[in-house]
Every structure is written in structure tokens, then in C-alpha cells.
Design an enzyme around this catalytic site. Structure first.
Site, PDB file in Angstrom:
ATOM      1  N   GLU A 111       0.810  -1.218   0.000  1.00  0.00           N
ATOM      2  CA  GLU A 111       0.000   0.000   0.000  1.00  0.00           C
ATOM      3  C   GLU A 111       0.846   1.272   0.000  1.00  0.00           C
ATOM      4  O   GLU A 111       0.510   2.255  -0.667  1.00  0.00           O
ATOM      5  CB  GLU A 111      -0.926   0.009   1.203  1.00  0.00           C
ATOM      6  CG  GLU A 111      -1.834   1.226   1.288  1.00  0.00           C
ATOM      7  CD  GLU A 111      -2.831   1.119   2.421  1.00  0.00           C
ATOM      8  OE1 GLU A 111      -3.139   2.154   3.042  1.00  0.00           O
ATOM      9  OE2 GLU A 111      -3.312  -0.001   2.692  1.00  0.00           O
ATOM     10  N   ASP A 112       1.970   1.270   0.726  1.00  0.00           N
ATOM     11  CA  ASP A 112       2.708   2.507   0.973  1.00  0.00           C
ATOM     12  C   ASP A 112       4.061   2.604   0.281  1.00  0.00           C
ATOM     13  O   ASP A 112       4.790   3.577   0.493  1.00  0.00           O
ATOM     14  CB  ASP A 112       2.915   2.692   2.475  1.00  0.00           C
ATOM     15  CG  ASP A 112       1.612   3.036   3.188  1.00  0.00           C
ATOM     16  OD1 ASP A 112       0.659   3.456   2.513  1.00  0.00           O
ATOM     17  OD2 ASP A 112       1.546   2.870   4.416  1.00  0.00           O
TER      18      ASP A 112
END
Length: 209
Positions: free
Chosen positions: A88-89
């Protein structure tokens, strides 16, 4: 007077946490966690949390919750906890996680990864769909998510932006607390947390990013 909110920290880093886990987990599993932590550190690089602490502290806090509160010894769940934000990051791809750590870890990470909005979809809509989808997640993925959110909200008053404190509180009550109801330890922890930060529910705000 009720018991105060239990919090978890990993300021000593992986070396300190690994020392605490020695004897509680087999050495083979600790080596597998070594690999997961190294992978996460490389990908998250110099990222920091909103209050300025190194990002890896958050990842290790999630492990602390699972081991210290739930006495989790399933190394795949613990590795997924370490890796839960890497897709996600960062620019890490799901295939990278699967190739390095296997299908089960990759599946758990996928369940707790918020996808990018599809064409024509607003970010808030994508986030709402992600949170709704969690209701169908397997137990191990929900446990990772509950521990992840615990780390994020246990010191909610340290977030530098008041509007984010309010919106994160409201989203947690709306979408995360219901997931905790079938997990007794988390149910009690989030009930105590709600009593601690309930004043943040007085005002409405958009969900955090």
C-alpha cells in the site's frame, strides 16, 4: 477506577523485540521474521509516521500486539504484520511479497491493503469499499488489521492534525470496532480506547487518508 488503556511500543527496534521473542518463538521462525523485517525496512526506507517516529516502529508495534496480547505464534501471521503496509505505501508489488514469503503471507497482506481507486472512483469511495470488504476477510487477516489499527490509534492524541484525530476516531468506531466484536481481547481493548478518546466523536469529519 477502571484499568487504563494498554499501549504497545517498539522503540528498541527489531533487535530489542527479537531478544524479547527469543524462547517464545522457535529460532527458525525468528530467522523468517528477520527476513520480513529486512524486506520491510528496505522498502519503507526513510518513511516516518505522522508524529515523526520511524515507520518500522509501527510495523513492530503490530507484531507486539499480536505476540504480547494475543500470544500469536503463527509466523505467517507475524510476517504479514511486518509486511502489511509494504504494498500500500511503497512501490513493492504483491508478486514481490508472494515470491519472497509465499502465498499465504501474500494473501494476508492483500486483504489489509487498500487498493488504488479504480477509474472514475473517488478516493473516499475506494476507502469505503476496502473497509466494507474487510468484513469478509479471514480471521487471520482481520486480526492483523485490528492490531494495525490499534497501533495507529493507541496514541491518537499525538497526531499533529486535530481534524485527522477526529476523522480517524470516527472511522475506527464505524468500520473497525465492529470487526473486533468476535475477538474478545480486541473487543475489550477498543471499548477502553473508545472511553479514552470518545470526546473526538463530538464533531464530524471526512475519513483520513
Amino acid at each position: 477506577m477502571g484499568i487504563g488503556l494498554r499501549t504497545f511500543e517498539a522503540k528498541a527496534g527489531w533487535s530489542g523485540l527479537r531478544e524479547r521473542l527469543t524462547g517464545r518463538l522457535p529460532e527458525h521462525d525468528l530467522v523468517l521474521l528477520d527476513e520480513a523485517v529486512e524486506f520491510a525496512v528496505v522498502w519503507h526506507a526513510d518513511q516516518v509516521r505522522p508524529a515523526g517516529e520511524p515507520y518500522v516502529e509501527h510495523l513492530l508495534e503490530v507484531v507486539c500486539v499480536l505476540v504480547d496480547a494475543l500470544e500469536t505464534t503463527d509466523v505467517d501471521v507475524l510476517r504479514a504484520a511486518v509486511l502489511h503496509d509494504v504494498v500500500e505505501d511503497t512501490d513493492c508489488a504483491p508478486a514481490d511479497v508472494r515470491r519472497q514469503f509465499g502465498q499465504r503471507v501474500a494473501d494476508l497482506v492483500e486483504w489489509v491493503t487498500k487498493p488504488e481507486p479504480t477509474e472514475g472512483q473517488l478516493p473516499a469511495e475506494a476507502r469505503a469499499a476496502y473497509l466494507a470488504r474487510l468484513r469478509a476477510a479471514p480471521t487471520d487477516a482481520i486480526v492483523v488489521k485490528l492490531a494495525d489499527r490499534l497501533s495507529n490509534v493507541q496514541r491518537l492524541d499525538s497526531h499533529p492534525r486535530p481534524e485527522k484525530r477526529r476523522s480517524y476516531y470516527q472511522e475506527t468506531v464505524r468500520s473497525i470496532v465492529p470487526l473486533a466484536q468476535t475477538h474478545p481481547w480486541f473487543r475489550e481493548w477498543y471499548a477502553t480506547w473508545d472511553r479514552t478518546f470518545g470526546h473526538l466523536g463530538a464533531d464530524s469529519s471526512d475519513a483520513v487518508g
